[in-house]
Design an enzyme around this catalytic site. Structure first.
Site, PDB file in Angstrom:
ATOM      1  N   GLU A  59      66.084  38.971  90.911  1.00  0.00           N
ATOM      2  CA  GLU A  59      64.938  38.245  91.689  1.00  0.00           C
ATOM      3  C   GLU A  59      64.285  37.682  90.667  1.00  0.00           C
ATOM      4  OE1 GLU A  59      62.200  37.540  94.521  1.00  0.00           O
ATOM      5  OE2 GLU A  59      63.929  38.226  94.804  1.00  0.00           O
ATOM      6  N   ASP A  60      64.197  38.285  89.350  1.00  0.00           N
ATOM      7  CA  ASP A  60      63.108  37.657  88.361  1.00  0.00           C
ATOM      8  C   ASP A  60      63.691  37.356  87.067  1.00  0.00           C
ATOM      9  OD1 ASP A  60      61.054  38.826  89.934  1.00  0.00           O
ATOM     10  OD2 ASP A  60      61.078  40.718  89.401  1.00  0.00           O
TER      11      ASP A  60
END
Length: 709
Positions: A83-84
């Site tokens: 996600e990051d």
């Protein structure tokens, strides 16, 4: 970030804990995951300013304290990378294998969930959460650990954010932890959620608890000593501990039972952990001999476990100190299951207590039921309501004729029981026997009853069943069946409309070549002919337009010259057809139909005031007639002018009932000392039946004038 031997202090603590139960090569995989995660998250920080990688490490530490397997620990460290960070799923597969990559991917999807409102988008996220859990329970364990660490570190966020996340935790995550039998996780999530949602209430209860602890410590020790002596005398090996009530549990009990703080906390709680199930029952006899039990306050969750797999004996005793004592008695294995629930299945050594996975089996069964529910749910909001209703169970236990235990929600009916056995059993339920007595399907069940369901192939769900079933499985199965009937009605009506339009052009459905159909479906991005029929019945497209495209030459070659045949209406078309509320036609009235873009085919009386406006759109007007045999009751509205005298309403109601009609609604239009004007909505079979009702009313001495509206 403090670093020792190449690793930060939190990673060293995690490594040391993992070394107590994992093989060295598996611990090495976890440490390699930290190296990958640390590089991927380099330069990222949390709101507190600390390096972001310490958050995944803390999540892994929580899972390690639950003795989870190395794949879960590794995925926890990597859970935010997809996600990051630029790290891809393929890189995770290559570096750590598909199992760990799938876990990370599953948690990544869940991280996108936001429960700020009860909107459909949030409900859809909840649906995805449940489905992800059904594929691999470890996904939700990682997510719960992630949520727990986030709750422990909420201090850096704004008050509104803290309250939103706390509410979400209390509404969704704590109940899921409870449903999975993870009691320790549930209790901490609840208290942290309570502390951040209502900080003043939390502090007040905590201060009161701190004040009480010192005053009562001596009494607690006296009771524990007395229990130890009696257990030793009886030869029951055990350990005894106190059980502190949490601030949130106290707050909930104060709210739900309208009790004061002192009434909630004025009892002592103890837990007796012994070796075997037989020891539990011996211990129960010992404590009942030590202090007299309170009648009706004994619960045997060993013989009848809770839905999440929890097993224990619970009893309330009258102590010599003037306050009640709660005792919980269970084995070491049961205690592990009570604290860790479904997560205990992943403990490292298979011979350890709790490794039989009973809580995991029950959790899996619950999740499979939810998968079945979501398959039939009309939309995400319906699924969210159904799933949440099952997250807060107040259970009863009933038996099949063969002695199998079925757990249901409190107030569940005999019909809910039938659907709990199997959807097909529920859908064909004809009769229910409770303790060998024939009872209505709406009968509420109580714990201990034996229920037998008798099915019949001609029995099918009815709309009124939805009025008394309470379980999600029953509701969604009934709705799915009723919707399938409605869909059949819709398709059948659309087919008739198209057939009628084709006949007007001198063609028919049978005469259409398959290639023409295939081309039409492809051009309009439709999957099958039934999609066309649905659109026609629902008014989103018009039959003559579809007919002109399917049979473009038929209007020129071979067109019929005889009058077009009207569409016959039987009243059994269900939701596919409706009757105009403006004129309420009944069989026998001259009628026409208008294809409405939002209501589909709507039937009106030919003399309805709106027909002139409808005729301005001839392409939407359909010639219809009543079929020789009609079905059901039809609404009709009549206006009655009566004498304004005592008992006149009952008098008129009697006349209507004698004519074989039902009153659906009564509205007082106007009244004065002499007369009253009322509007009655009645149900009749046809125009002749309506005429009989009107004649009966006109013969009533209290009626001055009656007319159809």
């Amino acid at each position: 970030m403090q670093v020792a031997n190449g690793y930060p202090e939190p990673v060293l603590k995690l490594r040391d804990l993992l070394n107590t139960y994992l093989d060295p090569e598996k611990v090495a995989v976890v440490l390699r995951a930290f190296d990958v995660g640390a590089r991927a998250h380099e330069g990222q920080t949390r709101m507190s300013g600390e390096p972001y990688i310490l958050h995944p490490v803390a999540v892994a530490q929580i899972l390690a304290s639950m003795r989870m397997d190395h794949e879960s620990i590794t995925a926890a460290i990597l859970h935010d990378t997809l996600e990051d960070t630029p790290l891809s799923k393929d890189e995770l597969v290559n570096g750590f294998g598909p199992a760990i990559a799938e876990l990370v991917d599953g948690v990544t999807k869940l991280d996108k969930m936001k429960f700020r409102t009860r909107s459909e988008a949030d409900a859809e996220s909840f649906r995805k959460l449940m489905l992800a859990m059904s594929r691999d329970l470890r996904v939700i364990f990682i997510k719960l650990a992630d949520r727990l660490h986030n709750m422990r570190t909420l201090g850096g966020l704004a008050r509104d954010s803290r309250r939103r996340i706390a509410r979400e935790t209390l509404d969704i995550y704590a109940p899921i932890a409870d449903r999975l039998g993870m009691n320790n996780m549930k209790l901490e999530l609840e208290d942290l959620g309570f502390e951040n949602l209502y900080p003043w209430r939390y502090r007040t209860i905590e201060e009161h608890l701190d004040t009480m602890t010192g005053h009562r410590q001596e009494i607690v020790e006296n009771i524990k000593d007395a229990l130890r002596v009696r257990m030793n005398d009886a030869g029951v090996p055990c350990r005894i501990g106190g059980r502190q009530k949490t601030p949130y549990s106290i707050y909930k009990k104060m709210l739900t039972k309208d009790l004061s703080f002192s009434e909630v906390t004025d009892f002592y709680a103890f837990r007796i952990i012994t070796h075997t199930e037989s020891h539990c029952y011996v211990a129960l006899g010992v404590v009942h001999n030590l202090y007299p039990p309170k009648p009706g306050r004994f619960k045997d969750y060993i013989a009848l476990p809770k839905a999440n797999g929890y097993q224990s004996l619970h009893t309330i005793l009258n102590s010599p100190y003037g306050l009640p004592i709660e005792i919980q008695i269970r084995t070491e294995e049961m205690d592990i299951m009570a604290l860790k629930g479904a997560a205990a299945h992943w403990q490292y050594k298979t011979h350890q207590p709790g490794s039989d996975g009973s809580a995991q089996v029950r959790a899996r069964e619950w999740l499979m039921q939810l998968v079945d529910v979501q398959r039939h749910a009309g939309d995400s909001l319906e699924f969210l309501d159904s799933a949440k209703s099952d997250l807060f169970p107040d259970e009863i236990f009933v038996f099949t004729p063969k002695g199998k235990i079925i757990d249901l929600r409190r107030n569940a009916t005999a019909l809910d029981f039938a659907y709990a056995i199997h959807t097909d059993v529920g859908n064909h339920t004809d009769t229910a026997l409770v303790d060998n007595e024939d009872v209505p399907l709406s009968t509420r069940l109580v714990t201990g009853q034996t229920v037998r369901i008798i099915t019949h192939p001609d029995a099918h769900p009815r709309p009124e069943w939805l009025e008394f079933v309470v379980t999600a499985r029953a509701r969604t199965s009934i709705r799915a069946y009723l919707k399938s009937l409605q869909d059949e009605d819709t398709v059948a009506l659309g087919l008739r409309l198209l057939e009628k339009a084709l006949n007007a052009r001198g063609s028919s459905l049978e005469a259409l070549p398959a290639e023409r159909w295939d081309q039409f479906l492809k051009e309009n991005h439709l999957a099958e002919q039934e999609d066309v029929f649905r659109d026609l019945a629902q008014g989103t497209t018009l039959a003559n337009i579809v007919a002109s495209k399917l049979a473009p030459d038929a209007s020129v070659v071979g067109a019929r010259v005889e009058p077009e045949e009207a569409l016959a209406i039987a009243g059994s078309e269900g939701s596919a057809l409706s009757f105009g509320a403006c004129c309420l036609p009944v069989p026998g009235d001259r009628i026409m139909a208008y294809v409405s873009a939002d209501k589909g085919l709507v039937v009106h009386r030919a003399n309805c005031a709106n027909v002139r406006e409808f005729r301005k759109h001839p392409d939407r007007c359909i010639d219809v007639t009543w079929a020789p045999i009609t079905e059901g009751k039809f609404p009709v509205s009549v206006k009655i002018l009566t004498n304004n005298a005592p008992g006149v309403l009952a008098n008129i109601s009697t006349s209507i009932a004698e004519a074989g009609s039902n009153i659906e609604k009564v509205v007082m239009i106007e009244s004065n000392p002499e007369t009253a004007t009322m509007q009655f909505n009645l149900s009749v079979e046809n125009r002749d039946h309506m005429a009989r009702v009107l004649r009966r009313l006109r013969r009533n001495s209290q009626v001055i004038r009656v007319s159809r509206i």
